[in-house]
Scaffold this active site. Sequence first.
Site, short mmCIF file in Angstrom:
data_model
loop_
_atom_site.label_atom_id
_atom_site.label_comp_id
_atom_site.label_asym_id
_atom_site.label_seq_id
_atom_site.Cartn_x
_atom_site.Cartn_y
_atom_site.Cartn_z
N HIS A 11 152.29 -48.40 115.52
CA HIS A 11 151.11 -48.10 114.69
C HIS A 11 150.49 -46.72 114.87
CE1 HIS A 11 151.24 -52.20 113.32
NE2 HIS A 11 151.24 -52.62 114.58
N HIS A 48 147.53 -55.30 119.13
CA HIS A 48 147.96 -55.87 117.85
C HIS A 48 147.11 -55.29 116.72
CE1 HIS A 48 149.07 -58.83 114.81
NE2 HIS A 48 147.79 -59.10 114.64
#
Length: 149
Positions: free
Chosen positions: A37, A144
């Site tokens: 990410h 996450h």
Amino acid sequence: MGLEKSLMLFPLFVLLLGWVQPSLGRESSAQKFQRQHMDPAGSSSNSPTYCNQMMKRRDMTKGSCKPVNTFVHEPLADVQAICSQENVTCKNGKSNCYKSSSALHITDCHLKGNSKYPNCDYKTSQYQKQIIVACEGNPYVPVHFDATV
């Protein structure tokens, strides 16, 4: 005498190596979050092929095409700081998610409908949005990517 000492220490070294080695290849949840990410530079994020390149480069097209992914184009420290911002409930019902206090520069990658592995083809879309991340550990860091808002 030096050789004798080395021969005595060698089994200890092998034992220690066997104990430490398995953890060397294992990626932590925080490292996986960063690989999947984080792209602080985001230099070519405005290119239509950005997602195709990044998804492949970051190993998200091995064995199958990951359907959706978001890259964040902000400094890692800024994203880690989200873990001390507004606490919200995660999509899975857990209580370890946090929402960024401001909009961040992100790129969403969505697998195109006609795309099939191994030729993963993604649509690249840029946004300024708040993000929600799940945090864990000590230090408390993102592990996450939960959502955008």
